[in-house]
Structure formats: C-alpha cells, structure tokens
Design a protein around this motif. Structure first.
Motif, PDB file in Angstrom:
ATOM      1  N   ALA A  29       0.828  -1.208   0.000  1.00  0.00           N
ATOM      2  CA  ALA A  29       0.000   0.000   0.000  1.00  0.00           C
ATOM      3  C   ALA A  29       0.861   1.255   0.000  1.00  0.00           C
ATOM      4  O   ALA A  29       0.587   2.211  -0.738  1.00  0.00           O
ATOM      5  CB  ALA A  29      -0.926  -0.003   1.214  1.00  0.00           C
ATOM      6  N   LEU A  30       1.915   1.251   0.783  1.00  0.00           N
ATOM      7  CA  LEU A  30       2.799   2.412   0.847  1.00  0.00           C
ATOM      8  C   LEU A  30       3.515   2.643  -0.477  1.00  0.00           C
ATOM      9  O   LEU A  30       3.686   3.789  -0.909  1.00  0.00           O
ATOM     10  CB  LEU A  30       3.809   2.217   1.979  1.00  0.00           C
ATOM     11  N   SER A  31       3.911   1.560  -1.160  1.00  0.00           N
ATOM     12  CA  SER A  31       4.572   1.735  -2.460  1.00  0.00           C
ATOM     13  C   SER A  31       3.590   2.251  -3.512  1.00  0.00           C
ATOM     14  O   SER A  31       3.963   3.066  -4.358  1.00  0.00           O
ATOM     15  CB  SER A  31       5.224   0.430  -2.910  1.00  0.00           C
ATOM     16  N   PHE A  44      -5.088   8.964  -7.129  1.00  0.00           N
ATOM     17  CA  PHE A  44      -5.105   7.559  -7.538  1.00  0.00           C
ATOM     18  C   PHE A  44      -4.227   6.713  -6.621  1.00  0.00           C
ATOM     19  O   PHE A  44      -4.594   5.600  -6.243  1.00  0.00           O
ATOM     20  CB  PHE A  44      -4.637   7.425  -8.992  1.00  0.00           C
ATOM     21  N   GLY A  45      -3.063   7.232  -6.246  1.00  0.00           N
ATOM     22  CA  GLY A  45      -2.164   6.501  -5.352  1.00  0.00           C
ATOM     23  C   GLY A  45      -2.757   6.278  -3.976  1.00  0.00           C
ATOM     24  O   GLY A  45      -2.669   5.186  -3.415  1.00  0.00           O
ATOM     25  N   MET A  46      -3.384   7.313  -3.448  1.00  0.00           N
ATOM     26  CA  MET A  46      -3.989   7.179  -2.111  1.00  0.00           C
ATOM     27  C   MET A  46      -5.183   6.220  -2.134  1.00  0.00           C
ATOM     28  O   MET A  46      -5.354   5.403  -1.231  1.00  0.00           O
ATOM     29  CB  MET A  46      -4.442   8.547  -1.585  1.00  0.00           C
ATOM     30  N   VAL A  47      -6.000   6.318  -3.185  1.00  0.00           N
ATOM     31  CA  VAL A  47      -7.167   5.438  -3.278  1.00  0.00           C
ATOM     32  C   VAL A  47      -6.725   3.988  -3.463  1.00  0.00           C
ATOM     33  O   VAL A  47      -7.238   3.077  -2.804  1.00  0.00           O
ATOM     34  CB  VAL A  47      -8.101   5.893  -4.422  1.00  0.00           C
ATOM     35  N   SER A  48      -5.753   3.751  -4.352  1.00  0.00           N
ATOM     36  CA  SER A  48      -5.299   2.370  -4.574  1.00  0.00           C
ATOM     37  C   SER A  48      -4.603   1.807  -3.344  1.00  0.00           C
ATOM     38  O   SER A  48      -4.775   0.632  -3.009  1.00  0.00           O
ATOM     39  CB  SER A  48      -4.397   2.296  -5.802  1.00  0.00           C
ATOM     40  N   GLY A  49      -3.826   2.612  -2.641  1.00  0.00           N
ATOM     41  CA  GLY A  49      -3.207   2.152  -1.402  1.00  0.00           C
ATOM     42  C   GLY A  49      -4.237   1.832  -0.336  1.00  0.00           C
ATOM     43  O   GLY A  49      -4.127   0.839   0.380  1.00  0.00           O
TER      44      GLY A  49
END
Length: 97
Positions: A29-31, A44-49
């Motif tokens: 999740a962090l990556s 998008f990064g925050m939602v996917s994580g």
C-alpha cells in the motif's frame, strides 16, 4: 525441571503487525501511494493504497499464513524468463547426486 520453560509458542514466526496490517500489505500500500505521488497522480495513489489495505482483509479470509508472500514469489518467478529457460526444472534436480 520445569516443562513450561521449554514450551515453544505456535505463533513464534508470525510477523509483527504494522498498524493492524501485516508488513507485506503495508509495504504494498505504501509503495502504491508513493508511485502515485511521484507520478503526480496522488489521488489515484492514495485510493489504490487504501483499497489494498481494506481489500486485503477480505482477500485473505480462509487463506493460509504466508499465502500473499507465496503469490508474489510465484508471480516473480513467472515473470523472470531466464529463470525458466536457463535452469533445469525442480523435479529434474531432485534425484541428481
């Protein structure tokens, strides 16, 4: 002689959780969040994580311990073509002396 002094707990190799999640889930999740920030797609990064952290709880229901690590390892082996072509198959090496 105290028999309780020599008891080995059954969860001795269980990973230490990071904020209620297993380390592999947290790192994935962090990556994803980091890739989103680097590519200027932070939403998008925050939602996917977040989906990884929330969805991993549902995906690992009924799975054995270490199933995620085994899946990631097998995906890496499948992606590495020289590993398939340059080395003999595991069942061919079992009986080599």
């Amino acid at each position: 002689m105290d028999p309780q002094a020599h008891v080995i707990p059954s969860d001795i190799e269980k990973p230490v959780p990071i904020m209620f999640w297993e380390p592999i889930e947290f790192v994935m999740a962090l990556s994803l969040m980091g890739f989103g920030i680097v590519m200027n797609l932070w939403v998008f990064g925050m939602v996917s994580g977040g989906l990884v952290l929330v969805g991993s709880r549902y995906l690992k229901r009924g799975a054995k311990q270490g199933a995620m690590q085994h899946l990631l390892w097998s995906m890496g082996v499948m992606l590495d073509q020289p590993l398939k072509t340059k080395f003999p198959q595991p069942w061919m090496r079992d009986f080599i002396e």
